[in-house]
Design a protein around this motif. Structure first.
Motif, PDB file in Angstrom:
ATOM      1  N   PHE A 102       0.809  -1.218   0.000  1.00 45.55           N
ATOM      2  CA  PHE A 102       0.000   0.000   0.000  1.00 45.55           C
ATOM      3  C   PHE A 102       0.842   1.267   0.000  1.00 45.55           C
ATOM      4  O   PHE A 102       2.009   1.267   0.394  1.00 45.55           O
ATOM      5  N   LEU A 103       0.201   2.326  -0.450  1.00 42.83           N
ATOM      6  CA  LEU A 103       0.727   3.685  -0.376  1.00 42.83           C
ATOM      7  C   LEU A 103      -0.078   4.380   0.703  1.00 42.83           C
ATOM      8  O   LEU A 103      -1.312   4.316   0.703  1.00 42.83           O
ATOM      9  N   VAL A 104       0.598   5.011   1.649  1.00 46.24           N
ATOM     10  CA  VAL A 104      -0.097   5.623   2.776  1.00 46.24           C
ATOM     11  C   VAL A 104       0.539   6.972   3.104  1.00 46.24           C
ATOM     12  O   VAL A 104       1.729   7.177   2.859  1.00 46.24           O
ATOM     13  N   VAL A 105      -0.261   7.853   3.654  1.00 47.95           N
ATOM     14  CA  VAL A 105       0.233   9.112   4.199  1.00 47.95           C
ATOM     15  C   VAL A 105       0.354   8.910   5.700  1.00 47.95           C
ATOM     16  O   VAL A 105      -0.587   8.413   6.346  1.00 47.95           O
ATOM     17  N   THR A 106       1.487   9.276   6.258  1.00 54.08           N
ATOM     18  CA  THR A 106       1.706   9.086   7.691  1.00 54.08           C
ATOM     19  C   THR A 106       0.704   9.900   8.508  1.00 54.08           C
ATOM     20  O   THR A 106       0.193  10.917   8.057  1.00 54.08           O
ATOM     21  N   GLU A 107       0.456   9.423   9.720  1.00 51.69           N
ATOM     22  CA  GLU A 107      -0.431  10.106  10.665  1.00 51.69           C
ATOM     23  C   GLU A 107       0.411  10.777  11.740  1.00 51.69           C
ATOM     24  O   GLU A 107       1.562  10.397  11.977  1.00 51.69           O
ATOM     25  N   SER A 108      -0.172  11.729  12.436  1.00 52.31           N
ATOM     26  CA  SER A 108       0.534  12.412  13.518  1.00 52.31           C
ATOM     27  C   SER A 108       0.855  11.442  14.649  1.00 52.31           C
ATOM     28  O   SER A 108      -0.002  10.656  15.062  1.00 52.31           O
ATOM     29  N   VAL A 109       2.054  11.523  15.161  1.00 55.28           N
ATOM     30  CA  VAL A 109       2.474  10.672  16.268  1.00 55.28           C
ATOM     31  C   VAL A 109       1.614  10.923  17.506  1.00 55.28           C
ATOM     32  O   VAL A 109       1.492  10.053  18.367  1.00 55.28           O
ATOM     33  N   GLN A 110       0.993  12.080  17.581  1.00 52.30           N
ATOM     34  CA  GLN A 110       0.159  12.425  18.735  1.00 52.30           C
ATOM     35  C   GLN A 110      -1.257  11.863  18.632  1.00 52.30           C
ATOM     36  O   GLN A 110      -2.016  11.935  19.589  1.00 52.30           O
ATOM     37  N   ASP A 111      -1.601  11.295  17.472  1.00 49.56           N
ATOM     38  CA  ASP A 111      -2.972  10.820  17.264  1.00 49.56           C
ATOM     39  C   ASP A 111      -3.116   9.311  17.106  1.00 49.56           C
ATOM     40  O   ASP A 111      -4.201   8.769  17.319  1.00 49.56           O
ATOM     41  N   LYS A 112      -2.071   8.633  16.705  1.00 47.65           N
ATOM     42  CA  LYS A 112      -2.195   7.214  16.360  1.00 47.65           C
ATOM     43  C   LYS A 112      -1.863   6.332  17.561  1.00 47.65           C
ATOM     44  O   LYS A 112      -0.791   6.436  18.150  1.00 47.65           O
ATOM     45  N   PRO A 113      -2.759   5.396  17.917  1.00 48.02           N
ATOM     46  CA  PRO A 113      -2.476   4.506  19.053  1.00 48.02           C
ATOM     47  C   PRO A 113      -1.402   3.469  18.715  1.00 48.02           C
ATOM     48  O   PRO A 113      -1.118   3.216  17.549  1.00 48.02           O
TER      49      PRO A 113
END
Length: 149
Positions: free
Chosen positions: A47-58
Motif C-alpha cells: 500500500f501507499l499511505v500518508v503518515t499520521e501524527s504521532v500524537q494521534d495514532k495509538p
C-alpha cells in the motif's frame, strides 16, 4: 524488534516462520497491486499511505502474526514500546489480530527511511507510519507471517 535493510531481511528467515515463502511470493509477483495478497503461511499487504501524527495514532500489538515491514519509497517514524511498558489496552480484536493501546505510552521513536526493513514480533507495541510535523507519503510492503499454524 529487528531493524535492518530490505536487501538483508531474508537472512532472518531461520527465526521468522514463513518469511522465506513471503519473500519468494514477492519475487514471483514483482508487480503487485495495492491491497492484500495471501501466500502459504501468511499474507502480503502492499500500500501507499500518508503518515499520521504521532500524537494521534495509538500503539498496536498482534498475537497471530509477525510483521515484516519493507519501506519501498518515502520515510516514516515508528513508535516502539515493549509489551511490559504498554498501558490501558483496549479489547483484543481477534479477526483483525490487533489490540490497540491509546496514547500516551512510553514508546521511543525511530526514523525509518527508504530501503529499511523491520520485524515486529507478537506482543511488541508499535505505532507505524507516523510523523512529527509534516506528513510523508510512503510505499510499504508488510509480510504478515503466521505464528499460529
Amino acid at each position: 524488534m529487528i531493524l535492518d535493510t530490505a536487501e538483508r531481511i531474508g537472512g532472518y528467515a531461520p527465526i521468522v516462520p514463513h518469511l522465506a515463502e513471503g519473500l519468494e511470493f514477492l519475487k514471483s509477483h514483482p508487480y503487485l497491486s495495492e491491497g492484500t495478497h495471501p501466500f502459504p503461511g501468511g499474507r502480503i499487504v502492499f500500500f501507499l499511505v500518508v503518515t499520521e501524527s504521532v500524537q494521534d495514532k495509538p500503539y498496536e500489538t498482534h498475537r497471530k502474526y509477525i510483521d515484516v515491514m519493507l519501506v519501498k519509497a518515502g520515510q516514516e517514524y515508528l513508535g516502539y514500546c515493549p509489551f511490559a511498558d504498554l498501558q490501558t489496552p483496549e479489547e483484543y480484536q481477534a479477526q483483525e489480530d490487533c489490540q490497540l493501546f491509546p496514547l500516551p505510552q512510553k514508546g521511543r521513536l525511530l526514523k525509518i527511511t527508504e530501503g529499511c526493513a523491520y520485524i515486529l514480533f507478537p506482543g511488541e507495541g508499535h505505532q507505524p507510519a507516523v510523523h512529527l510535523d509534516t506528513p510523508f507519503n510512503i510505499l510499504k510492503i508488510i509480510i504478515k507471517c503466521s505464528v499460529a499454524d
